[in-house]
Write a protein that holds these residues in place. Structure first.
Motif, short mmCIF file in Angstrom:
data_model
loop_
_atom_site.label_atom_id
_atom_site.label_comp_id
_atom_site.label_asym_id
_atom_site.label_seq_id
_atom_site.Cartn_x
_atom_site.Cartn_y
_atom_site.Cartn_z
N ILE A 16 -21.95 18.72 -19.02
CA ILE A 16 -20.55 18.94 -19.44
C ILE A 16 -19.64 17.91 -18.75
O ILE A 16 -18.75 17.35 -19.38
CB ILE A 16 -20.09 20.38 -19.13
N PHE A 17 -19.86 17.70 -17.46
CA PHE A 17 -19.09 16.67 -16.74
C PHE A 17 -19.19 15.33 -17.51
O PHE A 17 -18.18 14.66 -17.73
CB PHE A 17 -19.65 16.46 -15.33
N ILE A 20 -17.17 15.36 -20.75
CA ILE A 20 -15.73 15.26 -20.49
C ILE A 20 -15.35 13.82 -20.18
O ILE A 20 -14.39 13.28 -20.73
CB ILE A 20 -15.32 16.18 -19.30
N VAL A 29 -13.96 13.84 -13.48
CA VAL A 29 -13.27 14.96 -14.13
C VAL A 29 -12.19 15.48 -13.18
O VAL A 29 -12.30 15.33 -11.96
CB VAL A 29 -14.24 16.11 -14.50
N TRP A 33 -12.10 21.36 -13.77
CA TRP A 33 -13.49 21.48 -14.21
C TRP A 33 -14.44 21.69 -13.04
O TRP A 33 -15.46 22.36 -13.17
CB TRP A 33 -13.89 20.26 -15.04
N LYS A 34 -14.10 21.11 -11.89
CA LYS A 34 -14.97 21.27 -10.71
C LYS A 34 -14.97 22.72 -10.22
O LYS A 34 -15.95 23.20 -9.68
CB LYS A 34 -14.53 20.32 -9.61
N ALA A 37 -16.72 25.00 -12.90
CA ALA A 37 -18.18 24.79 -12.88
C ALA A 37 -18.90 25.92 -12.13
O ALA A 37 -20.12 26.06 -12.25
CB ALA A 37 -18.50 23.44 -12.25
N MET A 43 -17.25 27.56 -18.41
CA MET A 43 -16.94 26.13 -18.41
C MET A 43 -17.33 25.52 -19.76
O MET A 43 -16.55 24.79 -20.37
CB MET A 43 -17.74 25.45 -17.30
N LYS A 44 -18.52 25.84 -20.21
CA LYS A 44 -18.99 25.26 -21.48
C LYS A 44 -18.12 25.75 -22.65
O LYS A 44 -17.69 24.95 -23.49
CB LYS A 44 -20.45 25.68 -21.72
N THR A 46 -15.05 26.88 -22.57
CA THR A 46 -13.69 26.35 -22.50
C THR A 46 -13.64 24.88 -22.91
O THR A 46 -12.75 24.45 -23.66
CB THR A 46 -13.13 26.52 -21.07
N TRP A 47 -14.62 24.12 -22.45
CA TRP A 47 -14.65 22.70 -22.82
C TRP A 47 -14.87 22.52 -24.32
O TRP A 47 -14.17 21.73 -24.97
CB TRP A 47 -15.73 21.96 -22.02
N THR B 111 -6.31 29.12 -19.86
CA THR B 111 -6.56 28.18 -18.75
C THR B 111 -5.49 28.31 -17.67
O THR B 111 -5.76 28.02 -16.51
CB THR B 111 -6.70 26.73 -19.26
#
Lengths: 130, 130, 130, 130, 130, 130
Positions: A16-17, A20, A29, A33-34, A37, A43-44, A46-47, B111
């Motif tokens: 994912i990183f 992005i 990123v 995101w960190k 994670a 995370m997945k 939302t991205w 978010t």
């Protein structure tokens, strides 16, 4: 919860990183995101949602950043104001546009409460067209 | 508080009613103004601000209506959603644009809370540019 | 307003300080109580309510801390997030549980606004059972 | 925006309708999904996230429904309160548990504002453990 | 949850009903209490707090009702606006006062967001005196 | 956005700066106005509204400051709490009054959510008089 840096990320998070960074053409990123994670499923999800909805669509990208910023101001989210203010700038927002946006957000928050206070009934013509 | 209809309005309020109708090319003002007419000072101030800020400026009129709608959805103001949804339609918003707007508003509200929850520190580059 | 430390507290406030320390088996009360001690009536009422409701009851103590945290994230109360995050940890919350909680809070804030935006009518079966 | 009923849904939306019905073992999807079907990208993303996060995980399903309900009460989302109140009931929530939940939500909204008002500084021990 | 009427209330709840009626010199309690009677611990705690804080104190009773109404408008709580609007009337609030109150609430909600948007740093002199 | 100091302000903005200083008998305007000066139309509109509504009217000036403060606490606006806390002090608010105000704001935020949670129907007598 601590941020998860690239060098220690699982393969799932690293993927994912990478997506992005590739999608946004950036070297690293941003902090959001960190931290997210820590919950790779969210995370997945939302991205994927942001990539789809904030990408090309019915509204132009700057309009969507301005809407994002307007919500973040209304909710008083400091991180989000900084992040989406910077994104709006990167997509071409001028000082004049941001100042006008702030004014609209202020006025909407005001008239929202005036409508509450007076318990204004919805006009018939708005019911039909909205 | 009861709405103030045109026929019983003071000269001061009638003048604002007339300016709203002229500016918007409508036959009657919407309910919001009839209720706000109970406080003519606030009515005048609100109308002057909306006329200026929502009129020609740095952002196009439709973008400003969409921002107004996004704030109203976030605050759950039923009147305001109906009123600014109808206004967005009148300024050309399509179904696809409104659906995408709702998605952006939903994602921003999500978010915003994820950033709160993780207490994400603002990235240095956002401080500089936002 | 300044915090009221134990050594200068009135007998009325000292009694509440003592009950908080005894109930929670801690050496000192947290800052919230030292500030609220400025309004002893509200301090007493708030402590009595929290002691009763957050103590043994229909829901287990960890669930109640997680709910407290979820509300504090939604309202963006920094003190309350730190306080109830620590309390959830003390009651056994794991990283995995907190990460999942943050995801639920984010999703709820999102779907709350989607339901607003579409003005979704309540399904008949939910009216009956909720 | 009008709800999209099953019989007129696109194949993409119908597939999500089917997955919701299968996963939840229900005959029809609730209104939320019929409205969100107007924006299939957001519908798919929201369903995927809810299916994952609200399914088996670190927290038990009832706890997650109660958290969802707590956020919905805080935000005053009528649809969401009805929907997640019914879901909590279906997962076994008793009257006593819901009444206690409402009390926790009320208290959290109160102490959030007391912490704001006094600008209470975060205790050192909460910074370390939360 | 259903309201609990006087004739079926437990002795504990009936005692609170009686105290509310005596304190306020009314024949029946308002709906809020009949619903909150489902959670007698919270009902007692809430009544004790309201009786103390909303009774004689540092601020006059009308000011406190107006503050209650201002918060209820900001949070868009329909029941609370009706209840505290009526209470403000009963304590002597005039139309002119309520109209001015609504204006103040609107303006505060607006300038709160303008201060957020511009991230205005707190002036030194306000830190000292507030 | 950067604050606009007096020495570099346009004539239009300088005139508002002067009116604020004259009206409030202060040597310098507070930061809020220096930032809002980036959008002179909104600055003028906001100042005109505040000057009118917060000046002599139906409610006394201290009551209006307390209402402003109550909304700012509810919305968690740090700048606004500092600014209107200081203004309330300047208009004579005592510690006892501010402590009681904080209690009322806390209670209102609590009972707003209890009324939401129980979906309490509005009593007939409140509809008539509010």
């Amino acid at each position: 919860m601590k941020p998860i840096e690239e060098k220690v990320a699982s393969a799932e998070v690293q993927e994912i990183f990478d997506d992005i960074k590739r999608t946004r053409a950036v070297d690293d990123v941003n902090n959001f995101w960190k931290y997210l994670a820590n919950e790779p499923r969210m995370m997945k999800s939302t991205w994927d949602a942001l990539k789809t909805i904030m990408g090309p669509g019915a509204l132009d990208p700057l309009t969507k950043e301005l809407v994002y910023l307007a919500v973040s101001i209304t909710n008083n989210c400091e991180y989000c104001m900084a992040r989406h203010g910077a994104a709006a700038r990167a997509k071409g927002a001028t000082d004049a546009q941001l100042n006008e946006l702030y004014a609209v957000v202020g006025l909407a928050n005001m008239t929202n409460r005036l409508a509450n206070a007076y318990r204004v009934p919805v006009d018939e013509q708005f019911r039909e067209t909205s």
